[in-house]
Design a protein around this motif. Structure first.
Motif, PDB file in Angstrom:
ATOM      1  N   HIS A 122     -27.264 -16.198 -49.084  1.00 20.27           N
ATOM      2  CA  HIS A 122     -27.581 -17.040 -50.231  1.00 20.27           C
ATOM      3  C   HIS A 122     -27.824 -18.492 -49.828  1.00 20.27           C
ATOM      4  O   HIS A 122     -28.575 -19.206 -50.488  1.00 20.27           O
ATOM      5  CB  HIS A 122     -26.481 -16.926 -51.276  1.00 20.27           C
ATOM      6  N   ALA A 123     -27.190 -18.927 -48.751  1.00 19.37           N
ATOM      7  CA  ALA A 123     -27.470 -20.282 -48.257  1.00 19.37           C
ATOM      8  C   ALA A 123     -28.925 -20.371 -47.808  1.00 19.37           C
ATOM      9  O   ALA A 123     -29.608 -21.365 -48.062  1.00 19.37           O
ATOM     10  CB  ALA A 123     -26.539 -20.619 -47.102  1.00 19.37           C
ATOM     11  N   ALA A 124     -29.409 -19.311 -47.158  1.00 15.66           N
ATOM     12  CA  ALA A 124     -30.811 -19.285 -46.726  1.00 15.66           C
ATOM     13  C   ALA A 124     -31.742 -19.283 -47.935  1.00 15.66           C
ATOM     14  O   ALA A 124     -32.792 -19.925 -47.935  1.00 15.66           O
ATOM     15  CB  ALA A 124     -31.068 -18.056 -45.864  1.00 15.66           C
ATOM     16  N   THR A 125     -31.334 -18.577 -48.991  1.00 14.54           N
ATOM     17  CA  THR A 125     -32.131 -18.545 -50.224  1.00 14.54           C
ATOM     18  C   THR A 125     -32.203 -19.928 -50.842  1.00 14.54           C
ATOM     19  O   THR A 125     -33.249 -20.389 -51.279  1.00 14.54           O
ATOM     20  CB  THR A 125     -31.523 -17.549 -51.235  1.00 14.54           C
ATOM     21  N   ARG A 126     -31.037 -20.623 -50.878  1.00 13.86           N
ATOM     22  CA  ARG A 126     -31.009 -21.966 -51.466  1.00 13.86           C
ATOM     23  C   ARG A 126     -31.879 -22.930 -50.674  1.00 13.86           C
ATOM     24  O   ARG A 126     -32.555 -23.788 -51.231  1.00 13.86           O
ATOM     25  CB  ARG A 126     -29.568 -22.488 -51.532  1.00 13.86           C
ATOM     26  N   GLU A 127     -31.870 -22.794 -49.340  1.00 12.68           N
ATOM     27  CA  GLU A 127     -32.711 -23.658 -48.494  1.00 12.68           C
ATOM     28  C   GLU A 127     -34.181 -23.425 -48.807  1.00 12.68           C
ATOM     29  O   GLU A 127     -34.992 -24.348 -48.773  1.00 12.68           O
ATOM     30  CB  GLU A 127     -32.432 -23.367 -47.014  1.00 12.68           C
ATOM     31  N   GLY A 128     -34.533 -22.164 -49.110  1.00  8.90           N
ATOM     32  CA  GLY A 128     -35.914 -21.847 -49.457  1.00  8.90           C
ATOM     33  C   GLY A 128     -36.310 -22.383 -50.820  1.00  8.90           C
ATOM     34  O   GLY A 128     -37.489 -22.487 -51.131  1.00  8.90           O
ATOM     35  N   ALA A 129     -35.308 -22.714 -51.641  1.00 12.52           N
ATOM     36  CA  ALA A 129     -35.529 -23.324 -52.969  1.00 12.52           C
ATOM     37  C   ALA A 129     -36.578 -22.566 -53.780  1.00 12.52           C
ATOM     38  O   ALA A 129     -37.559 -23.115 -54.239  1.00 12.52           O
ATOM     39  CB  ALA A 129     -35.927 -24.784 -52.816  1.00 12.52           C
ATOM     40  N   LYS A 130     -36.333 -21.262 -53.941  1.00  9.58           N
ATOM     41  CA  LYS A 130     -37.292 -20.458 -54.685  1.00  9.58           C
ATOM     42  C   LYS A 130     -37.305 -20.869 -56.154  1.00  9.58           C
ATOM     43  O   LYS A 130     -36.267 -20.826 -56.812  1.00  9.58           O
ATOM     44  CB  LYS A 130     -36.933 -18.972 -54.572  1.00  9.58           C
ATOM     45  N   PRO A 131     -38.474 -21.266 -56.684  1.00  8.90           N
ATOM     46  CA  PRO A 131     -38.532 -21.661 -58.093  1.00  8.90           C
ATOM     47  C   PRO A 131     -38.524 -20.465 -59.038  1.00  8.90           C
ATOM     48  O   PRO A 131     -38.262 -20.605 -60.218  1.00  8.90           O
ATOM     49  CB  PRO A 131     -39.856 -22.417 -58.191  1.00  8.90           C
ATOM     50  N   VAL A 132     -38.837 -19.271 -58.496  1.00 13.30           N
ATOM     51  CA  VAL A 132     -38.840 -18.059 -59.313  1.00 13.30           C
ATOM     52  C   VAL A 132     -37.846 -17.067 -58.713  1.00 13.30           C
ATOM     53  O   VAL A 132     -37.932 -16.726 -57.530  1.00 13.30           O
ATOM     54  CB  VAL A 132     -40.246 -17.429 -59.384  1.00 13.30           C
ATOM     55  N   VAL A 133     -36.903 -16.622 -59.520  1.00 13.72           N
ATOM     56  CA  VAL A 133     -35.880 -15.672 -59.079  1.00 13.72           C
ATOM     57  C   VAL A 133     -36.125 -14.341 -59.770  1.00 13.72           C
ATOM     58  O   VAL A 133     -36.309 -14.296 -60.997  1.00 13.72           O
ATOM     59  CB  VAL A 133     -34.468 -16.200 -59.420  1.00 13.72           C
ATOM     60  N   VAL A 134     -36.137 -13.260 -58.989  1.00 12.35           N
ATOM     61  CA  VAL A 134     -36.373 -11.926 -59.541  1.00 12.35           C
ATOM     62  C   VAL A 134     -35.161 -11.053 -59.279  1.00 12.35           C
ATOM     63  O   VAL A 134     -34.652 -10.978 -58.160  1.00 12.35           O
ATOM     64  CB  VAL A 134     -37.632 -11.278 -58.909  1.00 12.35           C
ATOM     65  N   ALA A 135     -34.661 -10.403 -60.334  1.00 15.78           N
ATOM     66  CA  ALA A 135     -33.535  -9.466 -60.221  1.00 15.78           C
ATOM     67  C   ALA A 135     -33.901  -8.221 -61.019  1.00 15.78           C
ATOM     68  O   ALA A 135     -33.810  -8.209 -62.249  1.00 15.78           O
ATOM     69  CB  ALA A 135     -32.266 -10.108 -60.763  1.00 15.78           C
ATOM     70  N   GLY A 136     -34.359  -7.189 -60.314  1.00 15.43           N
ATOM     71  CA  GLY A 136     -34.819  -5.993 -61.012  1.00 15.43           C
ATOM     72  C   GLY A 136     -36.037  -6.324 -61.858  1.00 15.43           C
ATOM     73  O   GLY A 136     -37.012  -6.881 -61.359  1.00 15.43           O
ATOM     74  N   ASP A 137     -35.963  -5.993 -63.159  1.00 18.32           N
ATOM     75  CA  ASP A 137     -37.112  -6.291 -64.036  1.00 18.32           C
ATOM     76  C   ASP A 137     -36.968  -7.655 -64.713  1.00 18.32           C
ATOM     77  O   ASP A 137     -37.764  -8.011 -65.580  1.00 18.32           O
ATOM     78  CB  ASP A 137     -37.279  -5.193 -65.090  1.00 18.32           C
ATOM     79  N   LEU A 138     -35.963  -8.437 -64.271  1.00 18.68           N
ATOM     80  CA  LEU A 138     -35.735  -9.768 -64.840  1.00 18.68           C
ATOM     81  C   LEU A 138     -36.356 -10.831 -63.934  1.00 18.68           C
ATOM     82  O   LEU A 138     -36.162 -10.813 -62.714  1.00 18.68           O
ATOM     83  CB  LEU A 138     -34.226 -10.024 -64.967  1.00 18.68           C
TER      84      LEU A 138
END
Length: 230
Positions: A122-138
Motif C-alpha cells: 500500500h505504501a507503493a500504491t500511495r507513492e503512485g498516487a492513483k487518482p482512480v481506485v478500483v475495487a471489484g465493480d466499484l
C-alpha cells in the motif's frame, strides 16, 4: 523500494526478537537491519531510509511513541509497531502519531510478515498516487469525486464521500476514529464515535458487495477502520 531486497529496520531491545525475526525476514526476501535502542534506530533511519520499520514501544532509552513522532518528522515509509502493550489507548496513540499498523507481542512471524507485505504494497500504491481506485465493480475517482458501481453512479452525501476518500487514501492503514472524525467533521467532533459508526454503516450499505459481511471497510474494534479494496 531500495535495491533488490527491501530493507526492514527492526528497532527492538530484546535480543531474542532479533534472533528469530532477523532470519525470518531474510528468508522472506528482506534485508533486516538491527537497532537495539531508540538512538541507534533514529540514527540508522536518518543515515539510510529503509523500506519499512518495525518499532518496539518499550525501548530502554526513549519511549517508542517518542521515536515514532521523531521518525515521522522526516520518514514517510511504513512503520509497524511491535509491542507487549495491549491496551487500546496505546494502539490508538501510536496510530494517531503515524504508525501504519500494530502487532502485539507475543506474535506469530507469519502474521507480522503478512502485515509487512500489506504495508509495503500500500505504501507503493500511495507513492503512485492513483487518482482512480478500483475495487471489484466499484470505481472511486478521487479527482472528479465520483463513485460508480458496475458503471452506475453511487449517490453519496458530501460527508459520506469525504469519509470514503479518507479511508481510500489510507490504503490499507488503520485509520483511527479520531483521525476520521477530525478530518471529516473537524476537531470539535473527534470523540463522536457513535456518529462515525452511523456514517460507516450508511457507506457500507451503498458500496459493499455484502454490507452484512464487509470486505472493503473493515472494523478494527475500539480503534478505527481499514480500507481493504485494492
Amino acid at each position: 523500494m531500495s535495491g533488490s531486497r527491501p530493507r526492514i529496520l527492526v528497532i527492538d531491545d530484546e535480543p531474542q526478537i532479533h534472533r528469530f525475526l532477523g532470519p525470518a525476514l531474510d528468508a522472506a526476501g528482506y534485508e533486516p537491519v538491527r537497532a537495539d535502542t531508540a538512538e541507534a534506530g533514529l540514527r540508522e533511519l536518518a543515515r539510510r531510509a529503509p523500506d519499512a520499520v518495525v518499532l518496539d514501544l518499550g525501548l530502554p532509552d526513549l519511549d517508542g511513541k517518542e521515536v515514532l513522532a521523531k521518525a515521522r518528522a522526516f520518514y514517510s515509509g511504513p512503520i509497524l509497531i511491535l509491542s507487549a502493550r495491549d491496551r487500546e489507548t496505546e494502539k490508538i496513540d501510536a496510530l494517531d502519531l503515524g504508525a501504519d499498523d500494530y502487532v502485539e507481542k507475543p506474535f506469530g512471524v507469519g502474521e507480522l510478515l503478512a502485515r509487512l507485505r500489506v504495508a509495503l504494497r500500500h505504501a507503493a500504491t500511495r507513492e503512485g498516487a492513483k487518482p482512480v481506485v478500483v475495487a471489484g465493480d466499484l470505481t472511486i475517482d478521487l479527482v472528479k469525486r465520483l463513485v460508480t458501481r458496475a458503471g452506475e453512479a453511487v449517490r453519496l452525501s458530501p460527508r459520506e464521500y469525504d469519509l470514503l476518500a479518507q479511508l481510500v487514501q489510507g490504503a490499507g492503514k488503520v485509520v483511527t476514529h479520531r483521525q476520521l472524525l477530525t478530518a471529516v467533521w473537524g476537531p470539535a467532533h473527534e470523540t463522536d464515535v457513535q456518529y462515525l459508526r452511523v456514517f460507516i454503516g450508511q457507506l457500507r450499505q451503498k458500496i459493499e458487495p455484502d454490507p452484512t459481511t464487509p470486505s472493503l471497510i473493515l472494523t478494527e474494534p475500539g480503534v478505527g477502520y481499514r480500507w481493504m479494496g485494492e
